[in-house]
Design a protein around this motif. Structure first.
Motif, PDB file in Angstrom:
ATOM      1  N   ILE A 253      -3.005   6.905   8.391  1.00  0.00           N
ATOM      2  CA  ILE A 253      -4.004   6.329   7.493  1.00  0.00           C
ATOM      3  C   ILE A 253      -3.358   5.995   6.151  1.00  0.00           C
ATOM      4  O   ILE A 253      -3.597   4.922   5.577  1.00  0.00           O
ATOM      5  CB  ILE A 253      -5.196   7.295   7.314  1.00  0.00           C
ATOM      6  N   ALA A 254      -2.510   6.886   5.655  1.00  0.00           N
ATOM      7  CA  ALA A 254      -1.819   6.640   4.385  1.00  0.00           C
ATOM      8  C   ALA A 254      -0.900   5.424   4.494  1.00  0.00           C
ATOM      9  O   ALA A 254      -0.827   4.607   3.568  1.00  0.00           O
ATOM     10  CB  ALA A 254      -1.033   7.870   3.964  1.00  0.00           C
ATOM     11  N   SER A 255      -0.214   5.290   5.620  1.00  0.00           N
ATOM     12  CA  SER A 255       0.673   4.136   5.817  1.00  0.00           C
ATOM     13  C   SER A 255      -0.105   2.832   5.838  1.00  0.00           C
ATOM     14  O   SER A 255       0.314   1.839   5.231  1.00  0.00           O
ATOM     15  CB  SER A 255       1.452   4.278   7.125  1.00  0.00           C
ATOM     16  N   VAL A 256      -1.230   2.824   6.528  1.00  0.00           N
ATOM     17  CA  VAL A 256      -2.059   1.618   6.570  1.00  0.00           C
ATOM     18  C   VAL A 256      -2.554   1.277   5.172  1.00  0.00           C
ATOM     19  O   VAL A 256      -2.545   0.109   4.763  1.00  0.00           O
ATOM     20  CB  VAL A 256      -3.241   1.806   7.549  1.00  0.00           C
ATOM     21  N   PHE A 257      -2.960   2.286   4.416  1.00  0.00           N
ATOM     22  CA  PHE A 257      -3.430   2.059   3.053  1.00  0.00           C
ATOM     23  C   PHE A 257      -2.311   1.483   2.184  1.00  0.00           C
ATOM     24  O   PHE A 257      -2.525   0.532   1.426  1.00  0.00           O
ATOM     25  CB  PHE A 257      -3.962   3.363   2.458  1.00  0.00           C
ATOM     26  N   LEU A 258      -1.105   2.029   2.303  1.00  0.00           N
ATOM     27  CA  LEU A 258       0.020   1.519   1.514  1.00  0.00           C
ATOM     28  C   LEU A 258       0.386   0.094   1.917  1.00  0.00           C
ATOM     29  O   LEU A 258       0.719  -0.733   1.062  1.00  0.00           O
ATOM     30  CB  LEU A 258       1.229   2.441   1.656  1.00  0.00           C
ATOM     31  N   LEU A 259       0.337  -0.194   3.205  1.00  0.00           N
ATOM     32  CA  LEU A 259       0.602  -1.564   3.648  1.00  0.00           C
ATOM     33  C   LEU A 259      -0.452  -2.525   3.112  1.00  0.00           C
ATOM     34  O   LEU A 259      -0.144  -3.650   2.719  1.00  0.00           O
ATOM     35  CB  LEU A 259       0.656  -1.635   5.175  1.00  0.00           C
ATOM     36  N   PHE A 260      -1.705  -2.091   3.103  1.00  0.00           N
ATOM     37  CA  PHE A 260      -2.770  -2.921   2.562  1.00  0.00           C
ATOM     38  C   PHE A 260      -2.541  -3.192   1.075  1.00  0.00           C
ATOM     39  O   PHE A 260      -2.669  -4.335   0.616  1.00  0.00           O
ATOM     40  CB  PHE A 260      -4.133  -2.248   2.768  1.00  0.00           C
ATOM     41  N   LEU A 261      -2.166  -2.154   0.332  1.00  0.00           N
ATOM     42  CA  LEU A 261      -1.890  -2.339  -1.097  1.00  0.00           C
ATOM     43  C   LEU A 261      -0.711  -3.283  -1.303  1.00  0.00           C
ATOM     44  O   LEU A 261      -0.740  -4.136  -2.192  1.00  0.00           O
ATOM     45  CB  LEU A 261      -1.604  -1.004  -1.770  1.00  0.00           C
ATOM     46  N   SER A 262       0.320  -3.155  -0.480  1.00  0.00           N
ATOM     47  CA  SER A 262       1.474  -4.055  -0.582  1.00  0.00           C
ATOM     48  C   SER A 262       1.057  -5.493  -0.324  1.00  0.00           C
ATOM     49  O   SER A 262       1.496  -6.417  -1.023  1.00  0.00           O
ATOM     50  CB  SER A 262       2.554  -3.655   0.419  1.00  0.00           C
ATOM     51  N   TYR A 263       0.220  -5.690   0.666  1.00  0.00           N
ATOM     52  CA  TYR A 263      -0.269  -7.032   0.989  1.00  0.00           C
ATOM     53  C   TYR A 263      -1.050  -7.621  -0.186  1.00  0.00           C
ATOM     54  O   TYR A 263      -0.870  -8.774  -0.552  1.00  0.00           O
ATOM     55  CB  TYR A 263      -1.128  -6.987   2.249  1.00  0.00           C
ATOM     56  N   ARG A 264      -1.929  -6.821  -0.780  1.00  0.00           N
ATOM     57  CA  ARG A 264      -2.734  -7.299  -1.912  1.00  0.00           C
ATOM     58  C   ARG A 264      -1.839  -7.635  -3.108  1.00  0.00           C
ATOM     59  O   ARG A 264      -2.064  -8.634  -3.791  1.00  0.00           O
ATOM     60  CB  ARG A 264      -3.775  -6.247  -2.312  1.00  0.00           C
ATOM     61  N   ILE A 265      -0.840  -6.829  -3.370  1.00  0.00           N
ATOM     62  CA  ILE A 265       0.079  -7.109  -4.473  1.00  0.00           C
ATOM     63  C   ILE A 265       0.837  -8.401  -4.196  1.00  0.00           C
ATOM     64  O   ILE A 265       1.009  -9.236  -5.091  1.00  0.00           O
ATOM     65  CB  ILE A 265       1.041  -5.925  -4.694  1.00  0.00           C
ATOM     66  N   TYR A 266       1.280  -8.580  -2.957  1.00  0.00           N
ATOM     67  CA  TYR A 266       1.971  -9.812  -2.586  1.00  0.00           C
ATOM     68  C   TYR A 266       1.059 -11.020  -2.788  1.00  0.00           C
ATOM     69  O   TYR A 266       1.483 -12.042  -3.332  1.00  0.00           O
ATOM     70  CB  TYR A 266       2.435  -9.748  -1.128  1.00  0.00           C
ATOM     71  N   GLN A 267      -0.186 -10.898  -2.361  1.00  0.00           N
ATOM     72  CA  GLN A 267      -1.143 -12.002  -2.528  1.00  0.00           C
ATOM     73  C   GLN A 267      -1.323 -12.362  -3.994  1.00  0.00           C
ATOM     74  O   GLN A 267      -1.294 -13.533  -4.361  1.00  0.00           O
ATOM     75  CB  GLN A 267      -2.508 -11.621  -1.946  1.00  0.00           C
ATOM     76  N   LYS A 268      -1.529 -11.372  -4.827  1.00  0.00           N
ATOM     77  CA  LYS A 268      -1.740 -11.623  -6.251  1.00  0.00           C
ATOM     78  C   LYS A 268      -0.495 -12.222  -6.894  1.00  0.00           C
ATOM     79  O   LYS A 268      -0.589 -13.138  -7.716  1.00  0.00           O
ATOM     80  CB  LYS A 268      -2.169 -10.350  -6.962  1.00  0.00           C
ATOM     81  N   ALA A 269       0.682 -11.737  -6.533  1.00  0.00           N
ATOM     82  CA  ALA A 269       1.925 -12.288  -7.084  1.00  0.00           C
ATOM     83  C   ALA A 269       2.107 -13.738  -6.646  1.00  0.00           C
ATOM     84  O   ALA A 269       2.494 -14.589  -7.450  1.00  0.00           O
ATOM     85  CB  ALA A 269       3.113 -11.443  -6.647  1.00  0.00           C
ATOM     86  N   ASP A 270       1.803 -14.024  -5.394  1.00  0.00           N
ATOM     87  CA  ASP A 270       1.923 -15.389  -4.884  1.00  0.00           C
ATOM     88  C   ASP A 270       0.933 -16.315  -5.599  1.00  0.00           C
ATOM     89  O   ASP A 270       1.278 -17.433  -5.993  1.00  0.00           O
ATOM     90  CB  ASP A 270       1.686 -15.407  -3.377  1.00  0.00           C
ATOM     91  N   ARG A 271      -0.290 -15.853  -5.774  1.00  0.00           N
ATOM     92  CA  ARG A 271      -1.308 -16.643  -6.465  1.00  0.00           C
ATOM     93  C   ARG A 271      -0.891 -16.918  -7.910  1.00  0.00           C
ATOM     94  O   ARG A 271      -1.035 -18.031  -8.415  1.00  0.00           O
ATOM     95  CB  ARG A 271      -2.646 -15.897  -6.424  1.00  0.00           C
TER      96      ARG A 271
END
Length: 114
Positions: free
Chosen positions: A72-90
């Motif tokens: 569960i912690a790994s999925v949460f960290l991957l989700f946070l990484s994805y969101r950070i990537y999205q915001k940086a790309d935007r």
């Protein structure tokens, strides 16, 4: 005892930085509250590790092991990484658009100067 000191040190460091960013209006209130909550939980778990056992038994069920929690912690960290990537790309796209618009605005001025 060492883990408690380390967790408290890092939590205090992050909270002071986050509060400073919030005070200077570089960080919105929801982000500040998110970090305040997360690091308060880290400190709470560092000083009272028995909370994790109670949570595992009452929230996830007695059959949940450390693998489930780490998953569960790994999925949460991957989700946070994805969101950070999205915001940086935007943000990168917005900066590129602004630079392009500014360059196109300067183009007629440069042509007139020649």
């Amino acid at each position: 005892m060492v883990a408690q000191v380390i967790a408290t040190f890092f939590a205090a460091l992050v909270l002071v930085k986050s509060f400073d960013d919030f005070r200077r209006r570089r960080e919105p209130m929801p982000v500040f509250l998110f970090w305040l909550t997360i690091w308060s939980i880290v400190i709470l778990i560092a000083f009272f590790p028995g909370i994790t056992i109670w949570l595992r038994e009452h929230v996830l069920g007695p059959q949940a092991g450390i693998g489930t929690i780490l998953g569960i912690a790994s999925v949460f960290l991957l989700f946070l990484s994805y969101r950070i990537y999205q915001k940086a790309d935007r943000t990168e796209r917005a900066v590129n658009r602004i630079v392009t618009e500014l360059a196109l605005q300067d183009l007629p001025k440069q042509a007139a100067d020649e």
